[in-house]
Design an enzyme around this catalytic site. Structure first.
Site, short mmCIF file in Angstrom:
data_model
loop_
_atom_site.label_atom_id
_atom_site.label_comp_id
_atom_site.label_asym_id
_atom_site.label_seq_id
_atom_site.Cartn_x
_atom_site.Cartn_y
_atom_site.Cartn_z
N ASP A 153 0.85 -1.20 0.00
CA ASP A 153 0.00 0.00 0.00
C ASP A 153 0.88 1.24 0.00
O ASP A 153 2.01 1.21 0.50
CB ASP A 153 -0.86 0.05 1.28
CG ASP A 153 -2.02 -0.94 1.25
OD1 ASP A 153 -2.38 -1.43 0.17
OD2 ASP A 153 -2.55 -1.22 2.34
N ARG A 185 -1.35 -0.38 -8.50
CA ARG A 185 -2.75 -0.04 -8.21
C ARG A 185 -2.83 1.49 -8.25
O ARG A 185 -2.03 2.16 -7.59
CB ARG A 185 -3.13 -0.55 -6.82
CG ARG A 185 -4.52 -0.08 -6.36
CD ARG A 185 -4.69 -0.16 -4.83
NE ARG A 185 -4.66 -1.50 -4.31
CZ ARG A 185 -4.25 -1.79 -3.06
NH1 ARG A 185 -3.85 -0.85 -2.24
NH2 ARG A 185 -4.23 -3.04 -2.65
N LYS A 242 -6.69 7.58 -5.83
CA LYS A 242 -6.63 9.05 -5.78
C LYS A 242 -5.72 9.52 -4.64
O LYS A 242 -5.02 10.51 -4.77
CB LYS A 242 -8.04 9.62 -5.61
CG LYS A 242 -8.90 9.41 -6.85
CD LYS A 242 -10.21 10.15 -6.78
CE LYS A 242 -11.09 9.76 -7.96
NZ LYS A 242 -12.43 10.38 -7.91
N ALA A 297 -5.37 9.07 -0.01
CA ALA A 297 -6.25 9.20 1.15
C ALA A 297 -5.68 10.02 2.31
O ALA A 297 -6.30 10.12 3.35
CB ALA A 297 -6.60 7.80 1.66
N LYS A 343 -9.82 18.84 -6.88
CA LYS A 343 -10.28 17.48 -7.21
C LYS A 343 -10.30 17.19 -8.72
O LYS A 343 -9.91 16.10 -9.14
CB LYS A 343 -11.65 17.24 -6.56
CG LYS A 343 -12.13 15.81 -6.70
CD LYS A 343 -13.27 15.51 -5.75
CE LYS A 343 -14.07 14.26 -6.07
NZ LYS A 343 -13.37 13.12 -6.60
C1 LIG Z 1 -8.76 -1.11 -3.34
C2 LIG Z 1 -8.32 0.22 -2.82
C3 LIG Z 1 -7.09 0.34 -2.24
C4 LIG Z 1 -6.63 1.58 -1.79
N1 LIG Z 1 -5.34 1.71 -1.35
C5 LIG Z 1 -4.87 2.94 -1.03
C6 LIG Z 1 -3.50 3.16 -0.72
O1 LIG Z 1 -2.68 2.23 -0.70
N2 LIG Z 1 -3.10 4.42 -0.42
C7 LIG Z 1 -3.97 5.49 -0.44
O2 LIG Z 1 -3.54 6.63 -0.20
N3 LIG Z 1 -5.27 5.30 -0.73
C8 LIG Z 1 -5.73 4.07 -1.02
N4 LIG Z 1 -7.07 3.92 -1.34
C9 LIG Z 1 -8.03 5.02 -1.08
C10 LIG Z 1 -8.10 6.00 -2.23
O3 LIG Z 1 -6.92 6.78 -2.27
C11 LIG Z 1 -9.31 6.94 -2.11
O4 LIG Z 1 -9.19 7.69 -0.93
C12 LIG Z 1 -10.66 6.23 -2.09
O5 LIG Z 1 -10.68 5.16 -2.98
C13 LIG Z 1 -11.81 7.19 -2.44
O6 LIG Z 1 -11.63 7.69 -3.73
P1 LIG Z 1 -12.49 7.24 -5.02
O7 LIG Z 1 -11.50 6.87 -6.07
O8 LIG Z 1 -13.44 6.17 -4.68
O9 LIG Z 1 -13.17 8.56 -5.53
P2 LIG Z 1 -14.03 9.68 -4.81
O10 LIG Z 1 -14.14 10.76 -5.81
O11 LIG Z 1 -13.49 9.99 -3.45
O12 LIG Z 1 -15.43 8.96 -4.61
C14 LIG Z 1 -16.26 8.60 -5.69
C15 LIG Z 1 -17.56 8.05 -5.12
O13 LIG Z 1 -17.29 6.82 -4.41
C16 LIG Z 1 -18.07 6.72 -3.23
N5 LIG Z 1 -17.17 6.70 -2.04
C17 LIG Z 1 -15.82 6.96 -2.04
N6 LIG Z 1 -15.32 6.82 -0.80
C18 LIG Z 1 -16.37 6.48 0.00
C19 LIG Z 1 -16.50 6.20 1.40
N7 LIG Z 1 -15.44 6.23 2.21
N8 LIG Z 1 -17.73 5.88 1.87
C20 LIG Z 1 -18.80 5.82 1.04
N9 LIG Z 1 -18.74 6.07 -0.29
C21 LIG Z 1 -17.56 6.40 -0.80
C22 LIG Z 1 -18.97 7.91 -3.22
O14 LIG Z 1 -20.17 7.55 -3.89
C23 LIG Z 1 -18.22 8.93 -4.06
O15 LIG Z 1 -19.05 9.88 -4.65
C24 LIG Z 1 -7.51 2.70 -1.84
C25 LIG Z 1 -8.75 2.57 -2.44
C26 LIG Z 1 -9.17 1.37 -2.94
C27 LIG Z 1 -10.49 1.29 -3.62
#
Ligand SMILES: Cc1cc2nc3c(=O)[nH]c(=O)nc-3n(C[C@H](O)[C@H](O)[C@H](O)COP(=O)(O)OP(=O)(O)OC[C@H]3O[C@@H](n4cnc5c(N)ncnc54)[C@H](O)[C@@H]3O)c2cc1C
Length: 307
Positions: free
Chosen positions: A134, A184, A187, A189, A201
């Site tokens: 990660d 992977r 965006k 976190a 964004k």
């Molecule tokens: C499999 C996986 C592994 C990941 N690994 C890492 C990592 O190693 N390092 C890192 O920094 N980040 C990691 N992330 C988190 C990532 O960086 C984002 O913060 C997270 O995926 C939210 O972004 P999004 O791409 O879904 O888009 P966004 O624009 O944030 O969300 C799009 C839509 O998804 C839904 N959604 C998103 N998040 C949530 C939530 N928490 N609760 C409910 N609905 C939600 C909502 O409907 C939102 O409108 C990971 C994410 C995934 C899916």
């Protein structure tokens, strides 16, 4: 980054807030929504259930920033237990593991943490299991990318994560493509300063699409990890136009988020992997999930005031 998101991340770091969230029963249902359980047995039960529906799984033993050698050794012993449990599963081909370098002791001693990571990889390689590293906050990005470059020479069963909010990520994509390691795309976190991360964004989303396209054309089995339906639609269109078959990449999503989208994409014939966290060190992971969707946190605040 939105103000609500910054507010949630900053206030979650305050000790009284942490203690309230950890101890109040009000948070339990939401914690349970995102976290598969406290034990490996509970996580394996969730993983096998998802795998029986044709979904891939990446197991995450929660915890980060270990402070002592004992804690890091414990985490790496847990990783090895997880790998052994996956190897015994009837669904072993669908399940892998995600780990964190700070959990292996990166903050304590970088060379020693690399040895710990290598020990995990050796065990996983003996079972043919993939280990994803990660990506944590930007303080660790260069060290993570460099460590993957070293270790990949000896272990091909590993890869990492790159975050589209970081200004540097297109360069890191080029490094990982050159290496042949799996990436992977996410965006991002963590709370990052403007010097290193795009504040807007739309720029994060545009960069996400650019990174994904580059990897889909030139990378090794990229993972498109998002719940963003606009991006998913764009990836579907791009892969169809460029004759990139569904066996050459996968979508990834988090446990408890958009289950409808996970099963829907699988039914359309795409590979989908669910990231399944478990363990009792759930607090930092949980607050990142709240911050991504402030509505989750607002719902809790409302419940607190209604009592
Ligand atoms: C499999 C996986 C592994 C990941 N690994 C890492 C990592 O190693 N390092 C890192 O920094 N980040 C990691 N992330 C988190 C990532 O960086 C984002 O913060 C997270 O995926 C939210 O972004 P999004 O791409 O879904 O888009 P966004 O624009 O944030 O969300 C799009 C839509 O998804 C839904 N959604 C998103 N998040 C949530 C939530 N928490 N609760 C409910 N609905 C939600 C909502 O409907 C939102 O409108 C990971 C994410 C995934 C899916």
């Amino acid at each position: 980054m939105s103000l609500a998101r910054t507010f949630i991340i900053k206030s979650a770091a305050l000790k009284p807030v942490e203690s309230l969230v950890r101890n109040s029963f009000l948070f339990r249902p939401l914690v349970r929504r995102f976290i598969a359980g406290d034990t490996l047995a509970e996580a394996m039960a969730v993983a096998e259930d998802l795998a029986s529906k044709g979904l891939g799984v990446s197991l995450d033993y929660l915890g980060e920033n270990t402070r002592t050698r004992g804690e890091a050794e414990h985490a790496c012993a847990m990783y090895i237990q997880i790998i052994d449990a996956i190897a015994k599963s009837p669904h072993r081909d669908l399940i892998n593991i995600s780990i964190k370098l700070t959990q292996c002791g990166l903050d304590i001693d970088a060379a020693w943490s690399e040895q710990n990571y290598r020990a995990v990889l050796a065990n996983a390689a003996s079972h043919g299991i993939f280990v994803r590293v990660d990506m944590e906050s930007s303080e660790y990005t260069e060290r993570t990318v460099t460590m993957i470059e070293h270790v990949f020479q000896d272990f091909k069963n590993t890869g990492t994560v790159l975050q589209s909010y970081l200004r540097r990520s297109m360069d890191d994509i080029a490094r990982m493509i050159k290496l042949g390691a799996r990436v992977r795309v996410v965006k991002g976190a963590y709370l990052e300063p403007e010097q290193v991360a795009f504040p807007a964004k739309p720029t994060v989303d545009e960069t996400y699409i650019a990174m994904s396209k580059e990897l889909l054309l030139k990378g090794n089995y990229p993972a498109i990890a998002t719940h963003d339906e606009r991006i998913i639609a764009e990836v579907k269109k791009f892969t169809a136009e460029n004759e990139i078959g569904p066996e050459r990449f996968e979508f990834q999503m988090l446990y408890g988020i958009r289950r409808d989208l996970q099963t829907g994409l699988r039914a359309e014939g795409y590979n989908v992997r669910v990231y399944v966290p478990y363990g009792d060190s759930w607090y930092p992971y949980f607050t990142r999930r709240l911050a991504e969707r402030p509505a989750n946190g607002i719902f809790i605040l409302k419940s607190l005031f209604k009592r």
